[in-house]
Design an enzyme around this catalytic site. Structure first.
Site, short mmCIF file in Angstrom:
data_model
loop_
_atom_site.label_atom_id
_atom_site.label_comp_id
_atom_site.label_asym_id
_atom_site.label_seq_id
_atom_site.Cartn_x
_atom_site.Cartn_y
_atom_site.Cartn_z
N GLY A 12 54.42 37.30 -15.75
CA GLY A 12 55.20 36.65 -14.70
C GLY A 12 54.67 36.95 -13.31
N VAL A 63 54.74 34.26 -23.01
CA VAL A 63 55.07 35.57 -23.59
C VAL A 63 55.96 35.47 -24.83
CG1 VAL A 63 54.80 36.89 -21.46
CG2 VAL A 63 57.05 35.95 -22.03
N SER A 142 67.88 43.59 -14.75
CA SER A 142 68.73 42.95 -13.74
C SER A 142 70.02 43.76 -13.66
CB SER A 142 69.05 41.52 -14.18
OG SER A 142 70.11 40.98 -13.41
N TYR A 155 71.64 35.23 -20.49
CA TYR A 155 70.86 36.03 -19.53
C TYR A 155 71.34 37.49 -19.55
CZ TYR A 155 68.55 37.44 -15.21
OH TYR A 155 67.75 38.09 -14.29
N LYS A 159 69.15 40.75 -20.88
CA LYS A 159 68.77 41.88 -20.01
C LYS A 159 69.38 43.19 -20.53
CE LYS A 159 66.21 39.61 -17.05
NZ LYS A 159 64.77 39.87 -16.96
N1 LIG Z 1 65.21 36.91 -8.30
C1 LIG Z 1 66.31 37.58 -8.63
O1 LIG Z 1 67.33 37.55 -7.93
C2 LIG Z 1 66.33 38.45 -9.85
C3 LIG Z 1 67.40 39.33 -10.04
C4 LIG Z 1 67.44 40.15 -11.15
C5 LIG Z 1 66.41 40.10 -12.08
N2 LIG Z 1 65.38 39.23 -11.90
C6 LIG Z 1 64.32 39.22 -12.92
O2 LIG Z 1 63.07 39.42 -12.29
C7 LIG Z 1 62.06 38.72 -13.01
C8 LIG Z 1 61.33 37.80 -12.05
O3 LIG Z 1 62.26 36.90 -11.46
P1 LIG Z 1 61.85 35.93 -10.28
O4 LIG Z 1 63.09 35.69 -9.47
O5 LIG Z 1 60.63 36.41 -9.61
O6 LIG Z 1 61.57 34.59 -11.13
P2 LIG Z 1 60.46 33.43 -10.94
O7 LIG Z 1 60.92 32.30 -11.77
O8 LIG Z 1 60.19 33.20 -9.50
O9 LIG Z 1 59.15 34.07 -11.59
C9 LIG Z 1 59.06 34.28 -12.98
C10 LIG Z 1 57.62 34.19 -13.39
O10 LIG Z 1 57.60 34.28 -14.82
C11 LIG Z 1 56.79 33.24 -15.32
N3 LIG Z 1 57.23 32.86 -16.67
C12 LIG Z 1 58.37 32.20 -17.02
N4 LIG Z 1 58.38 32.00 -18.34
C13 LIG Z 1 57.25 32.54 -18.84
C14 LIG Z 1 56.70 32.65 -20.13
N5 LIG Z 1 57.31 32.13 -21.21
N6 LIG Z 1 55.51 33.29 -20.29
C15 LIG Z 1 54.86 33.80 -19.23
N7 LIG Z 1 55.32 33.71 -17.96
C16 LIG Z 1 56.51 33.09 -17.77
C17 LIG Z 1 56.95 32.09 -14.32
O11 LIG Z 1 55.89 31.15 -14.41
C18 LIG Z 1 56.99 32.85 -13.00
O12 LIG Z 1 55.69 33.05 -12.50
C19 LIG Z 1 62.77 37.99 -14.15
O13 LIG Z 1 62.68 38.76 -15.32
C20 LIG Z 1 64.20 37.91 -13.66
O14 LIG Z 1 65.14 37.80 -14.71
C21 LIG Z 1 65.31 38.40 -10.82
#
Ligand SMILES: NC(=O)c1ccc[n+]([C@@H]2O[C@H](COP(=O)([O-])OP(=O)(O)OC[C@H]3O[C@@H](n4cnc5c(N)ncnc54)[C@H](O)[C@@H]3O)[C@@H](O)[C@H]2O)c1
Length: 256
Positions: A12, A63, A142, A155, A159
């Site tokens: 990611g 993944v 998260s 979700y 997590k």
């Molecule tokens: N942004 C938030 O507020 C937040 C809060 C809590 C947790 N998270 C967690 O942090 C992580 C990143 O979140 P984000 O906000 O940067 O999301 P995002 O969607 O901006 O980035 C996620 C990345 O994962 C990649 N991805 C998605 N599915 C995939 C797959 N099957 N195989 C490989 N790559 C894949 C996407 O292409 C992207 O580059 C996630 O696990 C999310 O659940 C985010």
């Protein structure tokens, strides 16, 4: 340069929080593999790093697909060297009520957020154990891992599952010198082209419950990951660090 000479995979890593993590690890001297399903964005991120005098290699992968994960981990090993650090960041959000949730949506969230982390960690850990040189695994969970919220059944469950998987891996991989931890972001605004922006109402409600009074920035999360990947965290395993401005500490009380 705490990570000089280390090889790291960031799933990611093409966008959002993962991009900040890839940048932070690269800044600390690691050779970073950006492992992402969005090859176009991963290449953009890699060229952005190059423009800053840093470098990262791109490895396209879904993944949730075990064949692709195995091929990606082998390709990183062949091209960059033995893997020292894995960051499981790839994940997707979800927004629909429990009663309306379709089976295929449940399976998609679980396949990427939970099974994907399991597949990547297993493929990397098997090689780490064989090599007997220890290693680091950090998964992005998260606040939803422990604080349930509405319209996010899959979700939250994914997590919470990943957090418990982190602890099991810490138990089983510790004797091999591998630490396994999690970082739990609160609401983090990234400007990512992939993730849907939170509504203003959601953002306002979340910030009202954050003692530090703001949403997170991707670098807030990345610094915690860089710490857990560094020698300063040698004796920390099976833990989660919530990087959420104090949100998960408890409810604010109203003073009379
Ligand atoms: N942004 C938030 O507020 C937040 C809060 C809590 C947790 N998270 C967690 O942090 C992580 C990143 O979140 P984000 O906000 O940067 O999301 P995002 O969607 O901006 O980035 C996620 C990345 O994962 C990649 N991805 C998605 N599915 C995939 C797959 N099957 N195989 C490989 N790559 C894949 C996407 O292409 C992207 O580059 C996630 O696990 C999310 O659940 C985010």
């Amino acid at each position: 340069m705490e990570l000089e000479g280390k090889i790291a995979i960031v799933t990611g890593g093409a966008a959002g929080i993962g991009k900040a993590i890839a940048t932070a690890l690269t800044e600390q001297g690691a050779s970073v593999a950006i492992a992402d399903v969005r090859e176009d964005l991963a290449l953009e991120t890699a060229s952005g790093l190059e423009a800053q005098g840093l470098s990262a290699a791109v490895f396209p992968v879904d993944v949730s697909n075990s064949t692709q994960v195995e091929a990606m981990v082998q390709a990183v090993t062949d091209q960059l060297g033995q893997i020292d650090i894995l960051v499981n960041d790839a994940g997707i959000g979800q927004s629909c009520s429990f009663l309306e949730m379709a089976e295929d949506e449940w399976e998609r969230v679980m396949a990427i957020n939970l099974k994907g982390a399991f597949l990547c960690a297993q493929a990397v850990a098997r090689r780490m154990v064989e090599r007997s040189a220890g290693g680091r695994i950090v998964s992005i969970v998260s606040t939803a891992a422990s604080n349930a919220r509405t319209d996010a059944a899959a979700y939250c469950a994914s997590k919470a599952g990943l957090l418990q998987l982190t602890k099991v891996m810490a138990l089983e991989l510790g004797p091999h010198g591998i630490t396994v931890n999690a970082v739990g972001p609160g609401l983090t605004i990234t400007g990512s082209p992939v993730r849907q922006k939170p509504t203003d109402a959601y953002r306002t409600a979340f910030v009202a419950a954050v003692p530090l009074g703001r949403t997170g920035q991707p670098t807030d999360i990345a610094q915690a990951v860089a710490f857990l990947a560094s020698p300063r965290a040698d004796y920390i395993s099976g833990q989660v660090i919530y990087v959420d401005g104090g949100y998960s500490a408890g409810k604010l009380s109203v003073r009379e």
